[in-house]
Write a protein that holds these residues in place. Structure first.
Motif, PDB file in Angstrom:
ATOM      1  N   UNK A 164      35.970  48.437  47.991  1.00 51.45           N
ATOM      2  CA  UNK A 164      35.858  49.247  46.777  1.00 51.45           C
ATOM      3  C   UNK A 164      37.033  49.063  45.833  1.00 51.45           C
ATOM      4  N   UNK A 165      37.758  47.976  46.001  1.00 49.30           N
ATOM      5  CA  UNK A 165      38.911  47.685  45.141  1.00 49.30           C
ATOM      6  C   UNK A 165      38.516  47.645  43.667  1.00 49.30           C
ATOM      7  N   UNK A 166      37.469  46.872  43.396  1.00 51.02           N
ATOM      8  CA  UNK A 166      37.066  46.657  42.002  1.00 51.02           C
ATOM      9  C   UNK A 166      36.702  47.969  41.313  1.00 51.02           C
ATOM     10  N   UNK A 167      35.943  48.804  42.009  1.00 50.35           N
ATOM     11  CA  UNK A 167      35.512  50.075  41.441  1.00 50.35           C
ATOM     12  C   UNK A 167      36.705  50.979  41.163  1.00 50.35           C
ATOM     13  N   UNK A 168      37.581  51.123  42.147  1.00 51.15           N
ATOM     14  CA  UNK A 168      38.749  52.000  41.961  1.00 51.15           C
ATOM     15  C   UNK A 168      39.687  51.421  40.903  1.00 51.15           C
ATOM     16  N   UNK A 169      39.855  50.109  40.907  1.00 50.65           N
ATOM     17  CA  UNK A 169      40.713  49.473  39.905  1.00 50.65           C
ATOM     18  C   UNK A 169      40.201  49.798  38.505  1.00 50.65           C
ATOM     19  N   UNK A 170      38.884  49.718  38.319  1.00 46.31           N
ATOM     20  CA  UNK A 170      38.278  50.004  37.015  1.00 46.31           C
ATOM     21  C   UNK A 170      38.510  51.445  36.593  1.00 46.31           C
ATOM     22  N   UNK A 171      38.375  52.375  37.529  1.00 47.35           N
ATOM     23  CA  UNK A 171      38.564  53.793  37.204  1.00 47.35           C
ATOM     24  C   UNK A 171      40.019  54.092  36.829  1.00 47.35           C
ATOM     25  N   UNK A 172      40.940  53.520  37.587  1.00 51.91           N
ATOM     26  CA  UNK A 172      42.363  53.726  37.300  1.00 51.91           C
ATOM     27  C   UNK A 172      42.705  53.134  35.927  1.00 51.91           C
ATOM     28  N   UNK A 173      42.230  51.925  35.700  1.00 48.50           N
ATOM     29  CA  UNK A 173      42.537  51.232  34.447  1.00 48.50           C
ATOM     30  C   UNK A 173      41.982  52.014  33.251  1.00 48.50           C
ATOM     31  N   UNK A 174      40.749  52.509  33.360  1.00 46.41           N
ATOM     32  CA  UNK A 174      40.151  53.297  32.268  1.00 46.41           C
ATOM     33  C   UNK A 174      40.972  54.538  32.007  1.00 46.41           C
ATOM     34  N   UNK A 175      41.371  55.196  33.091  1.00 47.60           N
ATOM     35  CA  UNK A 175      42.128  56.438  32.972  1.00 47.60           C
ATOM     36  C   UNK A 175      43.480  56.201  32.297  1.00 47.60           C
ATOM     37  N   UNK A 176      44.115  55.076  32.622  1.00 50.74           N
ATOM     38  CA  UNK A 176      45.458  54.800  32.090  1.00 50.74           C
ATOM     39  C   UNK A 176      45.427  53.983  30.797  1.00 50.74           C
ATOM     40  N   UNK A 177      44.245  53.539  30.412  1.00 50.64           N
ATOM     41  CA  UNK A 177      44.133  52.739  29.188  1.00 50.64           C
ATOM     42  C   UNK A 177      44.803  51.374  29.297  1.00 50.64           C
ATOM     43  N   UNK A 178      44.707  50.785  30.471  1.00 53.03           N
ATOM     44  CA  UNK A 178      45.259  49.444  30.680  1.00 53.03           C
ATOM     45  C   UNK A 178      44.149  48.544  31.254  1.00 53.03           C
ATOM     46  N   UNK A 179      44.285  47.234  31.149  1.00 53.68           N
ATOM     47  CA  UNK A 179      43.213  46.368  31.664  1.00 53.68           C
ATOM     48  C   UNK A 179      43.230  46.187  33.180  1.00 53.68           C
ATOM     49  N   UNK A 180      42.082  45.866  33.734  1.00 60.42           N
ATOM     50  CA  UNK A 180      41.985  45.425  35.124  1.00 60.42           C
ATOM     51  C   UNK A 180      41.984  43.913  35.108  1.00 60.42           C
ATOM     52  N   UNK A 181      42.722  43.331  35.990  1.00 56.68           N
ATOM     53  CA  UNK A 181      42.668  41.882  36.139  1.00 56.68           C
ATOM     54  C   UNK A 181      42.090  41.588  37.506  1.00 56.68           C
ATOM     55  N   UNK A 182      40.854  41.122  37.515  1.00 53.75           N
ATOM     56  CA  UNK A 182      40.197  40.788  38.778  1.00 53.75           C
ATOM     57  C   UNK A 182      40.127  39.279  38.900  1.00 53.75           C
ATOM     58  N   UNK A 183      40.812  38.735  39.885  1.00 52.31           N
ATOM     59  CA  UNK A 183      40.792  37.276  40.026  1.00 52.31           C
ATOM     60  C   UNK A 183      39.384  36.783  40.389  1.00 52.31           C
ATOM     61  N   UNK A 184      38.661  37.566  41.190  1.00 57.34           N
ATOM     62  CA  UNK A 184      37.285  37.183  41.515  1.00 57.34           C
ATOM     63  C   UNK A 184      36.454  37.038  40.234  1.00 57.34           C
ATOM     64  N   UNK A 185      36.572  38.019  39.330  1.00 58.85           N
ATOM     65  CA  UNK A 185      35.817  37.958  38.075  1.00 58.85           C
ATOM     66  C   UNK A 185      36.307  36.830  37.168  1.00 58.85           C
ATOM     67  N   UNK A 186      37.610  36.631  37.117  1.00 61.18           N
ATOM     68  CA  UNK A 186      38.137  35.529  36.295  1.00 61.18           C
ATOM     69  C   UNK A 186      37.600  34.192  36.802  1.00 61.18           C
ATOM     70  N   UNK A 187      37.571  34.051  38.131  1.00 61.20           N
ATOM     71  CA  UNK A 187      37.093  32.792  38.710  1.00 61.20           C
ATOM     72  C   UNK A 187      35.586  32.617  38.509  1.00 61.20           C
TER      73      UNK A 187
END
Ligand code: ADP
Ligand code: ZN
Length: 211
Positions: free
Chosen positions: A12-35
């Motif tokens: 659940x890394x991706x999901x939690x990363x997205x929620x944290x990033x939205x809350x803090x107004x910063x981007x998520x960098x997902x290497x899986x998605x970048x690749x």
């Protein structure tokens, strides 16, 4: 805030990363998605990484390190970012320390049995790469992305065999990264819960951010 999210594939890394990033107004960098994006665009990197990803192997360190180094240098990363899926090996963690000062590494702990159950139900949007789970985090309309309306699919590397391979690699290669951050005094750990919202609550508490 510069954060690293650690956890087995499907924790659940991706999901939690997205929620944290939205809350803090910063981007998520997902290497899986970048690749995966690089593969879809058919870039040189994309062509190189396809065979690794398909079989659940890790992409070579240098390649991912370069990708992340370049990404965190972009202007939207000034205030911070949430790293999802990086670092996954000790050399990646050490490289990251050489170009970024990480504030915390949050590990989401989930048992292997639970991981296997989760991966079978996981779906990803083929357009915007948002992730869902048929039972735990279903889209409003089955098979359709809530965010962009794109079609959902099973990820190519979420088949049982490949999942087992990825779990094995996780224990071998990525657990030492957890130890690295523990020694740096940066490790926070939470136990992943059955319900997504319960995990989110623990994650936000651990980070000291209000929901
Ligand atoms: P999950 O979080 O479910 O493991 P990801 O989307 O993060 O899935 O990663 C999918 C695949 O992308 C990995 O199995 C690996 O092949 C490749 N990959 C992603 N991040 C890295 C990384 N930091 N180092 C090497 N390979 C990576
Ligand atoms: Zn979508």
């Amino acid at each position: 805030m510069k954060l690293v999210i650690l956890g087995a594939p499907g924790a659940g890394k991706g999901t939690q990363a997205g929620l944290i990033a939205d809350r803090l107004g910063i981007p998520t960098i997902s290497t899986g998605n970048l690749l995966r994006a690089a593969m879809q665009q058919g870039t040189q990197i994309g062509q190189k990484v396809h065979s690794y990803m398909e079989s659940g192997k890790l992409v070579p360190d240098e390649l991912v390190i370069d990708l992340v180094r370049e990404r965190v240098g972009q202007s939207d990363c000034q205030k911070g970012y949430v790293l999802d899926g990086f670092p996954r090996t000790l050399p990646q963690a050490k490289a990251l320390s050489s170009f970024a000062q990480i504030d915390a590494a949050l590990s989401i702990e989930v048992s292997d049995e639970e991981i296997e159950r989760r991966m079978e139900g996981r779906r990803i949007c083929t357009k915007c790469q948002a992730t869902y789970h048929v039972e735990d985090n279903p889209p409003k309309v089955a098979g359709v992305c809530d965010r962009c309306g794109g079609p959902l699919a099973l990820r190519e590397d979420d088949s049982r065999e490949v999942v087992e391979n990825r779990l094995h690699i996780y224990h071998e290669e990525t657990e030492p990264v957890k130890e690295y951050y523990r020694q740096e005094g940066l490790l926070l750990a939470v136990r992943g819960q059955k319900k997504l919202a319960d995990t989110t609550k623990l994650v936000f508490e651990a980070l000291g951010i209000s929901l």
